[in-house]
Write a protein that holds these residues in place. Structure first.
Motif, PDB file in Angstrom:
ATOM      1  N   ASP A  62     -13.932 -19.352 -26.598  1.00 25.58           N
ATOM      2  CA  ASP A  62     -14.980 -20.359 -26.715  1.00 25.58           C
ATOM      3  C   ASP A  62     -14.360 -21.631 -27.281  1.00 25.58           C
ATOM      4  N   VAL A  63     -14.471 -22.737 -26.557  1.00 25.40           N
ATOM      5  CA  VAL A  63     -13.848 -23.981 -27.027  1.00 25.40           C
ATOM      6  C   VAL A  63     -14.454 -24.475 -28.322  1.00 25.40           C
ATOM      7  N   THR A  64     -15.666 -23.999 -28.667  1.00 27.92           N
ATOM      8  CA  THR A  64     -16.292 -24.441 -29.916  1.00 27.92           C
ATOM      9  C   THR A  64     -15.779 -23.681 -31.126  1.00 27.92           C
ATOM     10  N   ALA A  65     -15.058 -22.590 -30.923  1.00 28.21           N
ATOM     11  CA  ALA A  65     -14.547 -21.793 -32.044  1.00 28.21           C
ATOM     12  C   ALA A  65     -13.403 -22.525 -32.734  1.00 28.21           C
ATOM     13  N   ASP A  66     -13.341 -22.413 -34.051  1.00 30.64           N
ATOM     14  CA  ASP A  66     -12.362 -23.166 -34.828  1.00 30.64           C
ATOM     15  C   ASP A  66     -10.925 -22.902 -34.393  1.00 30.64           C
ATOM     16  N   GLY A  67     -10.613 -21.655 -34.037  1.00 30.40           N
ATOM     17  CA  GLY A  67      -9.225 -21.318 -33.750  1.00 30.40           C
ATOM     18  C   GLY A  67      -8.773 -21.565 -32.332  1.00 30.40           C
ATOM     19  N   THR A  68      -9.693 -21.946 -31.439  1.00 24.38           N
ATOM     20  CA  THR A  68      -9.331 -22.030 -30.021  1.00 24.38           C
ATOM     21  C   THR A  68      -8.326 -23.125 -29.700  1.00 24.38           C
ATOM     22  N   PRO A  69      -8.475 -24.359 -30.190  1.00 22.98           N
ATOM     23  CA  PRO A  69      -7.476 -25.371 -29.848  1.00 22.98           C
ATOM     24  C   PRO A  69      -6.059 -24.967 -30.265  1.00 22.98           C
ATOM     25  N   GLY A  70      -5.916 -24.519 -31.495  1.00 23.05           N
ATOM     26  CA  GLY A  70      -4.590 -24.139 -31.976  1.00 23.05           C
ATOM     27  C   GLY A  70      -4.009 -22.973 -31.199  1.00 23.05           C
ATOM     28  N   ALA A  71      -4.860 -21.987 -30.863  1.00 26.26           N
ATOM     29  CA  ALA A  71      -4.378 -20.823 -30.128  1.00 26.26           C
ATOM     30  C   ALA A  71      -3.919 -21.207 -28.728  1.00 26.26           C
ATOM     31  N   ALA A  72      -4.673 -22.071 -28.059  1.00 19.58           N
ATOM     32  CA  ALA A  72      -4.292 -22.484 -26.712  1.00 19.58           C
ATOM     33  C   ALA A  72      -2.994 -23.281 -26.720  1.00 19.58           C
ATOM     34  N   ILE A  73      -2.863 -24.166 -27.691  1.00 18.29           N
ATOM     35  CA  ILE A  73      -1.649 -24.967 -27.779  1.00 18.29           C
ATOM     36  C   ILE A  73      -0.451 -24.100 -28.127  1.00 18.29           C
ATOM     37  N   GLU A  74      -0.670 -23.120 -28.980  1.00 21.40           N
ATOM     38  CA  GLU A  74       0.409 -22.180 -29.317  1.00 21.40           C
ATOM     39  C   GLU A  74       0.861 -21.416 -28.082  1.00 21.40           C
ATOM     40  N   ARG A  75      -0.078 -21.016 -27.229  1.00 20.24           N
ATOM     41  CA  ARG A  75       0.289 -20.306 -26.006  1.00 20.24           C
ATOM     42  C   ARG A  75       1.149 -21.178 -25.103  1.00 20.24           C
ATOM     43  N   ALA A  76       0.810 -22.465 -25.018  1.00 24.92           N
ATOM     44  CA  ALA A  76       1.596 -23.360 -24.176  1.00 24.92           C
ATOM     45  C   ALA A  76       2.983 -23.600 -24.750  1.00 24.92           C
ATOM     46  N   VAL A  77       3.031 -23.918 -26.034  1.00 27.52           N
ATOM     47  CA  VAL A  77       4.308 -24.285 -26.652  1.00 27.52           C
ATOM     48  C   VAL A  77       5.222 -23.068 -26.767  1.00 27.52           C
ATOM     49  N   THR A  78       4.667 -21.920 -27.114  1.00 29.88           N
ATOM     50  CA  THR A  78       5.473 -20.710 -27.236  1.00 29.88           C
ATOM     51  C   THR A  78       5.869 -20.164 -25.868  1.00 29.88           C
ATOM     52  N   GLY A  79       4.898 -20.116 -24.953  1.00 28.85           N
ATOM     53  CA  GLY A  79       5.167 -19.529 -23.643  1.00 28.85           C
ATOM     54  C   GLY A  79       5.942 -20.431 -22.702  1.00 28.85           C
TER      55      GLY A  79
ATOM     56  N   ASP B  28      -8.971 -14.429 -13.491  1.00 30.13           N
ATOM     57  CA  ASP B  28      -8.636 -14.403 -12.069  1.00 30.13           C
ATOM     58  C   ASP B  28      -7.584 -15.440 -11.694  1.00 30.13           C
ATOM     59  N   LEU B  29      -7.384 -16.423 -12.574  1.00 30.27           N
ATOM     60  CA  LEU B  29      -6.425 -17.491 -12.283  1.00 30.27           C
ATOM     61  C   LEU B  29      -4.984 -17.106 -12.592  1.00 30.27           C
ATOM     62  N   ALA B  30      -4.774 -16.004 -13.274  1.00 30.79           N
ATOM     63  CA  ALA B  30      -3.420 -15.592 -13.646  1.00 30.79           C
ATOM     64  C   ALA B  30      -2.526 -15.534 -12.414  1.00 30.79           C
ATOM     65  N   GLU B  31      -1.334 -16.140 -12.522  1.00 31.36           N
ATOM     66  CA  GLU B  31      -0.437 -16.205 -11.367  1.00 31.36           C
ATOM     67  C   GLU B  31       1.020 -16.200 -11.809  1.00 31.36           C
ATOM     68  N   ASP B  32       1.623 -15.042 -11.770  1.00 29.92           N
ATOM     69  CA  ASP B  32       3.063 -14.890 -11.997  1.00 29.92           C
ATOM     70  C   ASP B  32       3.572 -15.653 -13.216  1.00 29.92           C
ATOM     71  N   GLY B  33       2.813 -15.650 -14.282  1.00 36.48           N
ATOM     72  CA  GLY B  33       3.251 -16.312 -15.492  1.00 36.48           C
ATOM     73  C   GLY B  33       3.115 -17.817 -15.469  1.00 36.48           C
ATOM     74  N   ARG B  34       2.752 -18.370 -14.320  1.00 36.21           N
ATOM     75  CA  ARG B  34       2.604 -19.825 -14.230  1.00 36.21           C
ATOM     76  C   ARG B  34       1.236 -20.284 -14.740  1.00 36.21           C
ATOM     77  N   VAL B  35       0.263 -19.390 -14.696  1.00 39.63           N
ATOM     78  CA  VAL B  35      -1.044 -19.662 -15.290  1.00 39.63           C
ATOM     79  C   VAL B  35      -1.318 -18.577 -16.313  1.00 39.63           C
ATOM     80  N   VAL B  36      -1.534 -18.993 -17.551  1.00 44.67           N
ATOM     81  CA  VAL B  36      -1.864 -18.067 -18.629  1.00 44.67           C
ATOM     82  C   VAL B  36      -3.342 -18.248 -18.964  1.00 44.67           C
ATOM     83  N   PRO B  37      -4.190 -17.283 -18.601  1.00 42.10           N
ATOM     84  CA  PRO B  37      -5.611 -17.414 -18.921  1.00 42.10           C
ATOM     85  C   PRO B  37      -5.866 -17.102 -20.400  1.00 42.10           C
ATOM     86  N   VAL B  38      -6.741 -17.871 -21.009  1.00 41.93           N
ATOM     87  CA  VAL B  38      -7.165 -17.635 -22.386  1.00 41.93           C
ATOM     88  C   VAL B  38      -8.690 -17.567 -22.387  1.00 41.93           C
ATOM     89  N   VAL B  39      -9.237 -16.392 -22.627  1.00 44.08           N
ATOM     90  CA  VAL B  39     -10.690 -16.232 -22.702  1.00 44.08           C
ATOM     91  C   VAL B  39     -11.103 -16.566 -24.128  1.00 44.08           C
TER      92      VAL B  39
END
Length: 244
Positions: free
Chosen positions: A54-71, A41-52
């Motif tokens: 689990d923060v406890t999952a091994d791949g979540t930190p890297g995936a979130a950072i990749e979204r920020a750095v790439t996007g 629901d927070l998505a806003e014109d590309g300025r907020v990229v929601p990532v659904v």
């Protein structure tokens, strides 16, 4: 210079949601991470990229950072906010309670910080962790929760010292009781929710709980250029609780 970019964990509701709103107003673009689909629901014109995720999952930190750095092309701020609460006497607290709370409240903050730091060093960015007054003082029936938040306090201080020479500031906020669904759910489990609320309010000299927006404004302040001289600080947003 392009607009700054942030990652906020536990962004779907409460403090995290208010942090996303506050950062948008301050000119940030945000990757908003939460296990709840409501984060979409927070998505806003590309300025907020929601990532659904689990923060406890091994791949979540890297995936979130990749979204920020790439996007967004950069990463300037990490807000470690995701957490669970537990109010339970230690004699009724299981090993599973202990392990589960540390898995959500501590390990992801460490792993997100470790993964984000190379990018924060490059941008001269910062980290703001969400601790709690329970990590600073003794609170009955919060032994494990308080331990996790004490760990966040120490992670903040240690990283501040370790990263100061590399241009990265690390601070934390320590809220008291905050008027959120998180708090409502915890109180609903009490035998007498009304009495529990009365005790909570009596412990806060301002006579009320803080609002999510008040905590978010403190986080945005600690991330702002005006706070360039502040690192290793635990800023209490607690209505005077620990000043009593």
């Amino acid at each position: 210079m392009s607009e700054p970019a942030a990652i906020v964990t536990g962004a779907a509701r409460g403090i995290g949601r208010s942090v996303v709103t506050g950062l948008l107003a301050a000119g940030y673009r945000v990757v908003a991470v939460d296990v709840s689909p409501a984060v979409a629901d927070l998505a806003e014109d590309g300025r907020v990229v929601p990532v659904v995720a689990d923060v406890t999952a091994d791949g979540t930190p890297g995936a979130a950072i990749e979204r920020a750095v790439t996007g967004f092309g950069r990463l300037d701020l990490l807000v470690n906010n995701a957490a669970r609460f537990l109010r339970r006497p230690i004699l009724e607290t299981s090993d599973a309670d202990f392990d589960g709370l540390f898995a959500v409240n501590v390990r992801p903050a460490f792993r997100f910080a470790r993964a984000a730091l190379p990018h924060l060093i490059e941008s001269g960015g910062c980290i703001v962790n969400v601790a709690s007054i329970s990590g600073l003082i003794g609170v009955a029936n919060q032994s494990v929760y308080a331990m996790t938040k004490g760990a966040i306090v120490q992670l903040t201080r240690q990283l501040a010292i370790e990263c100061a020479g590399r241009g990265v500031r690390v601070n934390a906020v320590a809220p008291g009781a905050v008027d959120t669904e998180f708090m409502d759910e915890a109180r609903a489990a009490d035998p007498d929710p009304a009495a529990s609320l009365a005790v909570t309010l009596s412990n806060h000299p301002i006579g009320r709980m803080s609002t999510p927006d008040e905590v978010a404004r403190a986080i945005v302040f600690l991330a702002a250029p005006e706070s360039a001289g502040i690192t290793g600080t635990i800023l209490s947003v607690d209505g005077g609780y620990i000043a009593r």
